[in-house]
Write a protein that holds these residues in place. Structure first.
Motif, short mmCIF file in Angstrom:
data_model
loop_
_atom_site.label_atom_id
_atom_site.label_comp_id
_atom_site.label_asym_id
_atom_site.label_seq_id
_atom_site.Cartn_x
_atom_site.Cartn_y
_atom_site.Cartn_z
N ASP A 97 -56.52 9.88 -49.47
CA ASP A 97 -56.34 11.27 -49.07
C ASP A 97 -56.51 12.20 -50.27
N ILE A 98 -57.03 13.39 -50.00
CA ILE A 98 -57.13 14.40 -51.04
C ILE A 98 -55.78 15.10 -51.19
N GLY A 99 -55.13 15.31 -50.04
CA GLY A 99 -53.84 16.00 -50.08
C GLY A 99 -53.95 17.48 -49.77
N LEU A 100 -54.86 17.81 -48.84
CA LEU A 100 -55.06 19.21 -48.49
C LEU A 100 -54.39 19.53 -47.16
N PRO A 101 -53.36 20.37 -47.19
CA PRO A 101 -52.67 20.70 -45.95
C PRO A 101 -53.52 21.61 -45.08
#
Lengths: 522, 452
Positions: free
Chosen positions: A68-72
């Protein structure tokens, strides 16, 4: 990579000391607190619908992303609400008077925005065949024509992306011209009252910077400057009107002396707003000057950019202008890029940005210029200067005005912290003005004035708006002189009280981390 | 003069208040010889909103807009669909008409957005930290070269042939004045990027290796070995991303060990705009943060202990350090960064991955279809949404001929690399979610016709 905090909105009890009523959420009616997207969004939420991607063999060379990139993500209603709430914690010129000296915050006409969004301007690619973008090149050509005519110069380099980038362009043109003459001049003279970007720019281009003092009346010390001229001086960088808000009366004398000594004159045009249509810098012997389109020609500041900084050039420097530029050939517009440059523009110092500059800003600036016309632009300078002098004369009995006797101020009036009560500073006045509903003026600049306050009203303020501001400014200044303790803790009514800038710099937190992770990093 | 609120009687009253008889008394310091008496000669007078709108609309109509034609251009600027709410939000006056947040108590909106943007960018690029934006990708790239010089105290930068030629030009311009030595190359029309060659070039004088990912021809190279080779020689790896949507499908340069990752953010939220304004992305490892150019927002607390944000580490900047400043950059591209951040928030992890998958699938189908046109060869076996074709003849006139048919076919390498004969048959074609199967079919048929 962290996962995103899914716990959502965390209520906070934000009882304010001395206030009787606390709220459960921390919100106060229309003044709403807003969490970060990382605290309210999730990896599975999206506000955009896409068609299903067809199954296809990956050609990504084995570099497919697995982690995951971790972009909400937020749904569209959540996103609109998030940013609308944040917007309400901002001051803008649409909300009220914004007297930032040297920054020129004027009304941003919405026609400019509408024109910049015409698909013929907004939706064209910088590398489209030239015949499909003739209208865009014509916009650049028309704006260029206005800029050289208003400044009385020979040519204009359109591509610099901001004022400081324009300074760099001007300095590189000077360097290229000196090289073409076979001269290795290493020194650039910069008066003390110049913008901080000026010495940074000269140093960046490899010059040695030497300061030239200011006279007590706030202008360049001409004797000191001319005495320093010599075969090692490449040029001077001067700001006119200068950062003390004054017109450099002797600029023509200075230019003549610099030229006689073989150097060039760079003029910082950040304050062109005060003289547009009234004075042509070319007539004062200037060789290069950047024009902040956002300041003089009303393209919006946008919270700190994008800017745009075309540079007008004298005949001596014009051949060295950067690529690319627009020319007319046989009734059509052409874009001179590297490929054709060698033929008739071999002296250009090169390319400064990947494409053609801030086209979206050119469209806005041209729209504004055409709306005003030559007559309106002259009125712009006159009203800006009148407004500034009105503020200066309405305040000089309450606040120290160091250059009040140096002649009329141009578009900005300057005050100092002299005479405030023990322990009170310019910053307290600034924060007091916030509680009065105004954005503060520029503070602690220029450096030549102790505790400087630089007020620039601009031409788009009415007399009524100025009178209201002057009333508030006088009141806050009197409180600072009287030592009103409540002023020390202002602002009281802003979305935030005074913020701890020391902590932010000592231990920088520049990205959001999951609370557990952030704690572990302690 | 609808933007000027002062009335004639206001002006008279104010002149009296400042003790001036006429407005020209306030311009007394301007030498008589340089003062203009009337409006500048040769320019038109003011015009109504309607008249200006008519004039500008006529100019706009002379351009062929991307949305009104089959469109395949990339090479550093990409056409993507931008949700309507992005433009709505950036047009809110509180964002549009604010200044640089020097008074943080009344600028928390901009500051929080900048902090969120920094976090989104850092995560996307795979770096520890990111700044609040640069002018564009090309200026971010040369700032990265300067930063590598400051960190390594070496001045030789090796630039990949796959780096956008305009970025190389910008770096060349700056290097003439900053003392950097640049080792440059042009790309070759081959399947393989020049990673191996770059590794061979690294020596003890090397400050950094600059590589584009995916590169100018669309190729994607694994950067891990290059990163290791740089590290072994204490040089830095600078990666340049001109199409950030790609990072929704492939590993980020930071994950593969790049020290500094810069990018052109245009393709998310900003729009084509004929080249500007765009938004430069800039991220790096945390240990280099004090050498990083540009603005930074940091978290802190206010006098009541509430979380808030401020501009920070400004001691690197020109307005404080003057000639000792890290760079002469004095602004950023905040409004474009806002558009970028809003678009990215609307996409989220899920949306970005879907978008990337759509782009890749569309490009794959287009590459296969166009390679069927007689004489046309697909040069690049790996790519994201942009690939290179080799035509049987010079691509520049082909692109012009297709433009005459109302098709914007791609970027000819002849335009980007004038005089490089080995590249003149190369055509770089970009496909995004805005490209339809019908567009591809139209291009294929027209290309066949023009090549025949």
């Amino acid at each position: 990579m962290s996962t995103i905090n899914q716990s959502g909105w965390r209520p906070q009890m934000n009882a304010v000391e001395g206030e009787a009523v606390a709220t459960f959420t921390g919100n106060r009616a229309l003044m709403l607190e807003e969490a970060l997207i990382f605290e309210i969004g999730s990896l599975d939420t999206t506000g955009v619908d896409f068609a299903e991607a067809p199954q296809a063999t990956s050609r990504l060379g084995g570099l497919e992303r697995h982690r995951d990139i971790g972009l909400p993500g937020l749904s569209e209603p959540e996103a609109v609400r998030h940013y609308t709430r944040l917007s309400r914690q901002n001051y803008g010129i649409d909300l009220g008077f914004f007297p930032l000296g040297s920054c020129t915050m004027k009304h941003n006409p919405r026609l400019n925005e509408r024109m910049a969004r015409l698909p013929g301007f907004a939706d064209i690619h910088p590398l489209q065949p030239i015949d499909t973008v003739q209208g865009a090149l014509e916009v650049i050509d028309q704006l260029a024509h206005w800029l050289v005519t208003l400044t009385g110069m020979k040519a204009v380099a359109m591509s610099p992306k901001a004022g400081a980038h324009g300074e760099l362009c001007g300095i590189l043109a000077i360097k290229a011209a000196l090289e073409a003459r076979g001269e290795d001049r290493r020194v650039v003279l910069v008066p003390e009252s110049a913008h901080g970007t000026n010495p940074a720019t000269a140093a960046f281009a490899g010059f040695t910077v030497e300061d030239i003092p200011a006279t007590p009346d706030g202008r360049v010390d001409v004797a000191a400057l001319t005495a320093r001229l010599g075969p090692d001086v490449a040029g001077v960088m001067i700001t006119n009107p200068n950062t003390c808000g004054l017109f450099e009366r002797d600029l023509k004398t200075i230019s003549d002396a610099v030229h006689a000594a073989g150097g060039y004159v760079y003029c910082d045009g950040a304050n062109f707003n005060a003289i547009v249509g009234k004075v042509r810098p070319g007539d004062l012997g200037v060789d290069a000057m950047h024009i902040n389109l956002h300041k003089t020609f009303s393209t919006p500041h946008g919270g700190g950019g994008p800017g745009s900084g075309p540079v007008v050039l004298s005949e001596a420097l014009a051949p060295f202008a950067p690529l690319p530029f627009v020319e007319q050939q046989d009734g059509r517009f052409v874009l001179v890029e590297e490929e054709t440059a060698g033929e008739h523009h071999g002296s250009s110092f090169g390319r400064m940005v990947s494409f053609h500059g801030q086209m979206g800003m050119f469209t806005r600036a041209l729209t504004y210029i055409l709306s005003h016309g030559a007559d309106g632009l002259k009125q712009v300078a006159e009203d800006a200067v009148l407004n500034a002098n009105y503020v200066l004369r309405s305040m000089e009995d309450v606040l120290d005005a160091p250059f009040a006797n140096s002649g009329p101020c141009m578009h900005e009036a300057i005050f100092s912290d002299r005479g405030l009560a023990e322990g009170f500073s310019t910053l307290d006045i600034a924060k007091g003005l916030i509680d009065e509903g105004f954005h503060p003026m520029t503070v602690y600049f220029p450096l030549v004035v102790h505790g400087a306050m630089l007020v620039e009203p601009t031409e788009t303020e009415s007399k009524a708006a100025l009178d209201q501001f002057i009333g508030a400014f006088r009141s806050v200044a009197q409180r600072a002189k009287a030592g009103d303790a409540a002023l020390k803790s202002a602002p009281h009514f802003a979305p935030r009280r005074r913020l701890d800038e020391t902590q932010a710099a000592r231990k920088p937190v520049l990205v959001w981390k999951e609370p557990a992770q952030a704690e572990a990093a302690e | 003069m609808r933007y000027l609120p002062l009335t004639q009687s206001d002006r008279q009253a104010m002149l009296a208040a400042v003790n001036a008889a006429t407005i020209d008394d306030l311009f007394a310091d301007v030498p008589e010889s340089a003062r203009l008496s009337g409006p500048v000669a040769g320019l038109p007078m003011h015009a109504s909103e309607l008249a200006v709108e008519r004039h500008m609309s006529k100019l706009a109509a002379k351009n062929l807009s991307a949305g009104s034609a089959p469109f395949f251009l990339g090479c550093g600027a990409y056409k993507h669909h931008v949700p309507a709410s992005v433009d709505h939000i950036i047009q809110r006056g509180e964002f549009l008409t604010a200044y640089t947040p020097y008074q943080p108590e009344i600028a928390q909106g901009t500051l929080q957005v900048m902090f969120e943007f920094q976090t989104q960018v850092a995560r996307l690029l795979g770096t520890d930290v990111a700044n609040a934006s640069m002018y564009d990708g090309s200026t971010a790239c040369w700032e990265a070269i300067g930063m590598a010089r400051r960190i390594t105290r070496r001045a030789k930068a090796i630039l990949s042939g796959g780096l956008h030629p305009h970025y190389v030009s910008v770096a060349n311009t700056m290097a003439k004045y900053t003392g950097d030595t640049l080792v440059t190359a042009v790309p070759e029309l081959t399947a393989e990027p020049d990673t191996a060659k770059l590794i061979d070039l690294i020596d003890d004088d090397t400050s950094c290796v600059v590589v584009q990912y995916p590169d100018i021809l669309g190729r994607i190279a694994d950067l891990s070995d290059l990163a290791a080779a740089c590290q072994a020689k204490k040089a830095l790896l600078v990666a340049v991303v001109t199409e950030p949507v790609a990072l929704g499908a492939i590993k980020s340069p930071g994950e593969m060990g790049a020290d500094i990752v810069v990018g052109e953010g245009q393709s998310i939220g900003v729009g084509l705009q004929f080249g500007g304004p765009y938004v430069g992305l800039f991220g790096c490892k945390e240990k280099y943060v004090r050498q990083m150019p540009g603005r930074l927002t940091g978290e802190t607390v206010d006098a009541e202990g509430k979380r808030g944000f401020v501009l920070t580490l400004s001691t690197r900047e020109q307005h404080i350090r003057r000639e000792k400043a890290t760079s002469n950059i004095c602004t950023s591209s905040v409004l474009c960064a806002l558009a970028w951040s809003v678009h990215m928030t609307l996409l989220g992890e899920k949306g970005l991955r879907q978008l990337a998958a759509l782009n890749h699938a569309g490009a794959s189908a287009a590459a296969d279809r166009l390679a069927q046109v007689p004489g046309v060869e697909l040069v690049t076996p790996t790519f994201f949404n942009e690939f290179t074709l080799k035509l049987p003849k010079e691509a520049r006139p082909v692109v012009r001929a297709l433009a005459d048919k109302g098709i914007l076919a791609g970027v000819s390498l002849g335009r980007l690399y004038p005089g490089e004969e080995a590249l003149e048959n190369g055509l770089v074609v970009a496909v995004t979610e805005t490209t339809t199967a019908e567009d591809v079919e139209t291009l294929a048929a027209a290309l066949q016709e023009v090549l025949a």
